[in-house]
Motif scaffolding. Structure first.
Motif, PDB file in Angstrom:
ATOM      1  N   LYS A 123       0.841  -1.213   0.000  1.00  0.00           N
ATOM      2  CA  LYS A 123       0.000   0.000   0.000  1.00  0.00           C
ATOM      3  C   LYS A 123       0.871   1.256   0.000  1.00  0.00           C
ATOM      4  O   LYS A 123       0.598   2.217  -0.711  1.00  0.00           O
ATOM      5  N   ILE A 143       2.334   1.714  -3.481  1.00  0.00           N
ATOM      6  CA  ILE A 143       1.334   2.249  -4.421  1.00  0.00           C
ATOM      7  C   ILE A 143       1.141   3.744  -4.193  1.00  0.00           C
ATOM      8  O   ILE A 143       1.072   4.527  -5.146  1.00  0.00           O
ATOM      9  N   GLU A 160       1.797   6.717  -6.964  1.00  0.00           N
ATOM     10  CA  GLU A 160       0.791   7.732  -7.311  1.00  0.00           C
ATOM     11  C   GLU A 160       1.376   9.144  -7.159  1.00  0.00           C
ATOM     12  O   GLU A 160       1.113  10.028  -7.976  1.00  0.00           O
ATOM     13  N   GLU A 178      -0.616  -0.039 -12.278  1.00  0.00           N
ATOM     14  CA  GLU A 178      -1.650  -1.066 -12.472  1.00  0.00           C
ATOM     15  C   GLU A 178      -1.142  -2.437 -12.026  1.00  0.00           C
ATOM     16  O   GLU A 178      -1.874  -3.211 -11.405  1.00  0.00           O
ATOM     17  N   GLU A 199       1.159  -2.924  -9.735  1.00  0.00           N
ATOM     18  CA  GLU A 199       1.239  -2.885  -8.272  1.00  0.00           C
ATOM     19  C   GLU A 199      -0.137  -3.102  -7.643  1.00  0.00           C
ATOM     20  O   GLU A 199      -0.268  -3.780  -6.620  1.00  0.00           O
ATOM     21  N   LYS A 200      -1.166  -2.525  -8.254  1.00  0.00           N
ATOM     22  CA  LYS A 200      -2.528  -2.690  -7.735  1.00  0.00           C
ATOM     23  C   LYS A 200      -2.996  -4.140  -7.864  1.00  0.00           C
ATOM     24  O   LYS A 200      -3.698  -4.656  -6.988  1.00  0.00           O
ATOM     25  N   GLN A 256      -1.312  -5.934  -5.171  1.00  0.00           N
ATOM     26  CA  GLN A 256      -2.016  -5.648  -3.913  1.00  0.00           C
ATOM     27  C   GLN A 256      -3.280  -6.492  -3.805  1.00  0.00           C
ATOM     28  O   GLN A 256      -3.594  -7.036  -2.741  1.00  0.00           O
ATOM     29  N   GLU A 257      -3.994  -6.599  -4.919  1.00  0.00           N
ATOM     30  CA  GLU A 257      -5.226  -7.405  -4.947  1.00  0.00           C
ATOM     31  C   GLU A 257      -4.904  -8.877  -4.671  1.00  0.00           C
ATOM     32  O   GLU A 257      -5.639  -9.563  -3.960  1.00  0.00           O
TER      33      GLU A 257
END
Length: 419
Positions: free
Chosen positions: A63, A66, A70, A194, A196-197, A200-201
């Protein structure tokens, strides 16, 4: 009129640029710092994965990573916007220079043409000799001199503006190239974000899958914290009992007949300290500073509040915190929030120590120290350095746990600190 409007537009755009606080260099420095933080998070994440540490820790680091990505994208977008503004302003300058040059060249061509025609009709000497008197001849000579000077000035101005035009044209080419590079770079960062997300998911899904195991880890950690709290409470009771026994002995010696069995029992209580006049003064001063106490760290932010609250990931799971968790910078020191006496230095583990300071019937506790600078019995002053805060090897975070108790009753430290 059009020139006036263009000038006004140019001034507005320029002043708008001047009002923007970050320069291109500052944004580049900020971006480099964020990129360094991202690399550190990546190294930390890989280290955690290799050691097969808590999946919750992996999610927290992911987190953070990410969030940094950003920030990096936002910084690059600001750089792109700044370059776009520069390009727009420089294009206005180029357009204006082109217009100026067109007018200058046109005037210069007409002047050369007139000069040529004039020279073919009669020579300069004849022009001067045909004067009616000396004064007229002098004026004609001055006119020819000024005319030649004006021609040279126009030629120099054309040369100067042509040089400026070349400079701005070259500059805008460089800026456009830099802007295109930033756009490509930002697009790449967005693609990385994207990924990294998705990672994370993946971790979040793993957490859902291993919910029982992770919940057990959280509960185990809560049990460890409760055990530490019980240890602190025990030491406070011992300190209260020892102080009260000392007070009872002093009272008995001073007034042997007036000390009853009931009063002796009260002064030997382990839950409430019987204050001496000096102790009462310290306690009153401490209480009078509620809401004005300095922070136990020089810089920091509260990352976990006091009392019962939902877990940051499992909202249905309630966790308890007996104090405040304050996250600060690595290598930071804990400092006393008020003058008092060190009643205990607690060794929770080889890498986790705590310092307990008494202020009348109040106690402040500074937990999660890797190194301690004070000893039991030391007198400390407000803002005195009492030890270095430990940096967690798994998360990379430097967190001080700070407690305030009155006798054995926990207080919310946030209401005591200067905010």
């Amino acid at each position: 009129m059009p020139k006036f409007i263009l000038t006004l537009i140019f001034i507005c755009i320029t002043s708008q640029m001047w009002s923007q606080p970050p320069s291109q260099q500052q944004l580049e420095e900020r971006k480099a710092k964020i990129q360094e933080e991202i690399r550190e998070k990546e190294e930390l994440l890989q280290s955690v994965k290799k050691k097969e540490k808590s999946i919750v820790t992996q999610l927290i680091i992911q987190k953070d990573k990410i969030g940094l990505k950003e920030k990096l994208i936002q910084t690059t977008e600001k750089q792109t916007k700044l370059l776009g503004n520069d390009i727009y302003v420089n294009q206005i300058k180029i357009n204006q220079l082109n217009r100026d040059l067109d007018e200058l060249r046109k005037d210069y061509a007409e002047m050369i043409s007139k000069s040529y025609k004039s020279r073919s009709e009669q020579s300069r000497a004849m022009f001067l000799l045909s004067s009616e008197n000396f004064l007229q001849a002098y004026k004609r000579a001055q006119y020819m001199k000024q005319y030649a000077s004006y021609r040279k000035m126009q030629a120099d101005e054309i040369k100067s503006k042509s040089f400026q035009l070349t400079g701005y044209t070259n500059k805008i080419v460089v800026q456009k190239t830099a802007k295109e590079k930033l756009i490509v770079e930002n697009e790449k960062e967005k693609q990385e974000l994207e990924k990294e997300k998705k990672e994370q998911e993946k971790i979040a899904n793993q957490i859902k899958k291993d919910k029982g195991k992770i919940t057990a880890e959280i509960k185990k950690k809560q049990q460890e914290e409760k055990a530490i709290d019980r240890q602190i409470e025990k030491l406070i009771r011992e300190a209260i009992a020892a102080a009260n026994k000392k007070t009872a002995a002093a009272n008995a010696k001073a007034n042997p007949k007036s000390v009853t069995a009931a009063s002796t029992k009260a002064t030997e209580s382990s839950t409430k300290i019987v204050l001496t006049p000096e102790g009462q003064l310290i306690a009153n001063n401490f209480k009078a500073n509620k809401g004005r106490l300095p922070w136990p760290v020089e810089k920091g932010a509260i990352t976990l509040g006091f009392g019962d609250q939902p877990h940051p990931i499992y909202k249905t799971l309630i966790v308890h915190n007996s104090g405040l968790e304050i996250t600060t910078e690595g290598g930071s020191n804990a400092r006393a929030v008020f003058g008092g006496e060190v009643t205990n230095v607690i060794v929770i583990s080889p890498v986790n120590k705590a310092v307990m300071i008494q202020h009348g019937d109040f106690f402040t506790v500074y937990q999660n120290l890797s190194r301690v600078n004070v000893s039991k019995g030391d007198k400390v002053s407000a803002k005195q350095n009492i030890g270095q805060i430990r940096t967690n090897g798994d998360t990379g975070k430097t967190i001080l746990k700070f407690l305030i108790l009155q006798n054995t009753t926990y207080n919310n430290p946030q209401s005591w600190l200067s905010m």
